[in-house]
Write an enzyme that holds these catalytic residues in place. Structure first.
Site, PDB file in Angstrom:
ATOM      1  N   GLY A   1       2.063 -13.235   0.819  1.00  0.00           N
ATOM      2  CA  GLY A   1       0.721 -12.818   0.427  1.00  0.00           C
ATOM      3  C   GLY A   1      -0.272 -13.922   0.136  1.00  0.00           C
TER       4      GLY A   1
ATOM      5  N   GLY B   1       3.815 -15.617   5.368  1.00  0.00           N
ATOM      6  CA  GLY B   1       3.520 -15.590   6.802  1.00  0.00           C
ATOM      7  C   GLY B   1       2.240 -16.371   7.044  1.00  0.00           C
TER       8      GLY B   1
ATOM      9  NE  ARG C   1      -6.015 -10.934   9.975  1.00  0.00           N
ATOM     10  CZ  ARG C   1      -6.958 -11.287   9.136  1.00  0.00           C
ATOM     11  NH1 ARG C   1      -7.941 -12.068   9.522  1.00  0.00           N
ATOM     12  NH2 ARG C   1      -6.902 -10.915   7.883  1.00  0.00           N
TER      13      ARG C   1
ATOM     14  CB  CYS D   1     -14.800   0.882  26.725  1.00  0.00           C
ATOM     15  SG  CYS D   1     -14.827   0.073  28.319  1.00  0.00           S
TER      16      CYS D   1
HETATM   17  N1  LLP Z   1       6.748  -9.705   2.974  1.00  0.00           N
HETATM   18  C1  LLP Z   1       6.468  -8.412   3.182  1.00  0.00           C
HETATM   19  C2  LLP Z   1       7.400  -7.391   2.695  1.00  0.00           C
HETATM   20  C3  LLP Z   1       5.283  -8.048   3.858  1.00  0.00           C
HETATM   21  O1  LLP Z   1       4.997  -6.768   4.051  1.00  0.00           O
HETATM   22  C4  LLP Z   1       4.397  -9.066   4.326  1.00  0.00           C
HETATM   23  C5  LLP Z   1       3.169  -8.728   5.042  1.00  0.00           C
HETATM   24  C6  LLP Z   1       4.762 -10.412   4.099  1.00  0.00           C
HETATM   25  C7  LLP Z   1       5.939 -10.695   3.411  1.00  0.00           C
HETATM   26  C8  LLP Z   1       3.919 -11.560   4.567  1.00  0.00           C
HETATM   27  O2  LLP Z   1       2.666 -11.586   3.979  1.00  0.00           O
HETATM   28  P1  LLP Z   1       1.674 -12.828   4.180  1.00  0.00           P
HETATM   29  O3  LLP Z   1       2.257 -14.037   3.491  1.00  0.00           O
HETATM   30  O4  LLP Z   1       1.526 -13.070   5.636  1.00  0.00           O
HETATM   31  O5  LLP Z   1       0.409 -12.376   3.564  1.00  0.00           O
HETATM   32  N2  LLP Z   1      -2.054  -7.591   9.475  1.00  0.00           N
HETATM   33  C9  LLP Z   1      -2.663  -7.952   8.215  1.00  0.00           C
HETATM   34  C10 LLP Z   1      -1.633  -8.430   7.216  1.00  0.00           C
HETATM   35  C11 LLP Z   1      -0.538  -7.427   6.988  1.00  0.00           C
HETATM   36  C12 LLP Z   1       0.547  -7.971   6.102  1.00  0.00           C
HETATM   37  C13 LLP Z   1       1.727  -7.079   6.108  1.00  0.00           C
HETATM   38  N3  LLP Z   1       2.816  -7.535   5.301  1.00  0.00           N
HETATM   39  C14 LLP Z   1      -3.735  -9.003   8.475  1.00  0.00           C
HETATM   40  O6  LLP Z   1      -3.957  -9.357   9.622  1.00  0.00           O
HETATM   41  O7  LLP Z   1      -4.390  -9.456   7.526  1.00  0.00           O
END
Ligand code: LLP
Length: 404
Positions: free
Chosen positions: A233, A270, A307, A338
């Site tokens: 996150g 991530g 996004r 489109c």
């Molecule tokens: N762990 C779990 C259980 C998760 O659901 C997620 C992301 C992460 C780790 C990794 O989170 P990060 O460090 O990347 O924030 N598509 C959206 C983001 C969706 C995140 C979903 N879960 C975007 O493009 O902002």
């Protein structure tokens, strides 16, 4: 990514050269940035050496996952496909955690056979399913339970996961019930309490609150967890005005927590690992004048980068060649798809642009290619890894014959 002599370059390679050599749209990643992000992440939390599991959903390119693995990361997966790609990249199963609200029988069974570190369960039914499969295999399985701490991550509502109205994890009451259940089970070993409150978090306070909720729960549960999985996150700055997450304060809050609880910390980042390593190189097809604004129609679209259409997310756009001429009209950068949501941003005072110019959409390494689709039957872009002055194709451009 920086300008050298007015030319935008990733490490030693100019975007114009990338476009000439590989065509557009093209996803490019900087190895140097990836390495820097991983080392910084580890440094921020070095006093308690956490297990850092890269969230594969943010970028599923096997070559990039291999690089994260070589730099010491494990993997956080949410499907059998992601588990397979992590194993293919050579990630040690003992550094893999499996999250997600709807794991199917074959996925749980595969994860058990591959002897991964942990399955983080998210419901009573799932725990019973894991137990049933474990019993059939006559194995005792390490699991985690994902707690929904009912904490507001203060991020976009679409990417918030830790409030009670979100589908993720279980509430406190259910957590205690499941804890009792697991303690009695011959086939389950409850090793982990996991949380993940949301994504693109730029304020450390939600994390502090989340830790205080976990602290209370553990005290009340009277159970020692081998692992505490704090999820990911951590946000990045997409726009210059975005503030930065205060890692010093987050680290301090965890250290305080660890004084009371002797668990190994797991993270699942991530975006903070891969987000700013990626750039989408795209070409202007047409410029269409329309009243007070010009539509800059580029050859990347919402299928390549979802996004903005999905969350109203903003990504900086930069010209590959800097000039001193400014446009008098505002520019709306749009793709050829489109749909009216197929637009990236509207910018005033941008540099004067021309058809065929190459531009860069920044910070698309996370949830860029991994969220892409074939909408409008558009082939997915090629992916390139840049290391110094070398480029390597890490995924080929899709061809129409792949789906026709
Ligand atoms: N762990 C779990 C259980 C998760 O659901 C997620 C992301 C992460 C780790 C990794 O989170 P990060 O460090 O990347 O924030 N598509 C959206 C983001 C969706 C995140 C979903 N879960 C975007 O493009 O902002």
């Amino acid at each position: 990514m920086k300008y050298f002599n007015k030319k935008l370059k990733i490490e030693g390679i100019s975007l114009q050269n990338i476009a000439n050599k590989y065509d557009t749209p093209t996803y490019c990643y900087s190895y140097k940035q990836l390495k820097k992000n991983i080392n910084n992440f580890k440094k921020n939390f070095k006093s308690f050496s956490p297990l850092v599991c890269f969230a594969i959903k943010s970028n599923t390119n096997v070559n990039l996952i291999r690089e994260t693995k070589k730099l010491g990361l494990g993997a956080d997966v949410v499907s059998i496909g992601e588990l397979m790609i992590a194993l293919k990249a050579g990630v040690n199963p003992k550094k893999i955690v499996f999250s997600g609200v709807g794991k199917k029988t074959n996925e749980i069974s595969y994860a058990i056979d591959k002897k991964i570190l942990l399955i983080n369960a998210e419901s009573e039914s799932e725990i019973k399913e894991i137990e049933r499969i474990a019993k059939l295999k006559r194995k005792k399985i390490k699991i985690g339970i994902r707690l929904n701490p009912n904490t507001d991550a203060r991020t976009l509502t679409q990417i918030s996961t830790g409030k009670k109205e979100n589908k993720f994890g279980v509430d406190k009451k259910t957590f205690f019930k499941l804890l009792k259940y697991c303690k009695k089970s011959k086939y389950l070993e409850l090793s982990c309490l996991s949380v993940h409150i949301g994504s693109q978090i730029l304020n450390h306070k939600p994390y502090e609150k989340m830790l205080s909720v976990i602290d209370k729960i553990i005290n009340f549960a009277d159970h020692e967890f081998e692992f505490i999985d704090l999820g990911g996150g951590m946000g990045i700055s997409y726009l210059n005005k975005d503030k930065k997450l205060n890692y010093i304060k987050y680290n301090l809050a965890i250290k305080k927590f660890l004084k009371k609880h002797k668990s190994k910390i797991i993270f699942e980042p991530g975006r903070s690992i891969i987000g700013d390593t990626g750039t989408l190189v795209t070409k202007i097809i047409y410029i269409k004048k329309s009243g007070k604004k010009d539509f800059i129609i580029i050859d990347a679209a919402m299928n390549d980068l979802m996004r903005p259409a999905l969350y109203g997310a903003k990504h900086r756009i930069l010209p590959s060649q800097k000039t001193n001429k400014k446009s008098k009209t505002s520019y709306e950068f749009v793709g050829p798809i489109c749909e009216s949501t197929d637009k990236f941003s509207t910018v005033n005072n941008f540099q004067l642009l021309n058809e065929n110019d190459i531009i860069a959409i920044c910070d698309v390494g996370a949830y860029g290619m991994s969220l892409s689709s074939n909408y409008n039957l558009r082939p997915k872009p090629i992916e390139i890894l840049i290391k110094g002055s070398k480029t390597k194709v890490i995924r080929k451009r899709q061809k129409h014959k792949d789906f026709i």
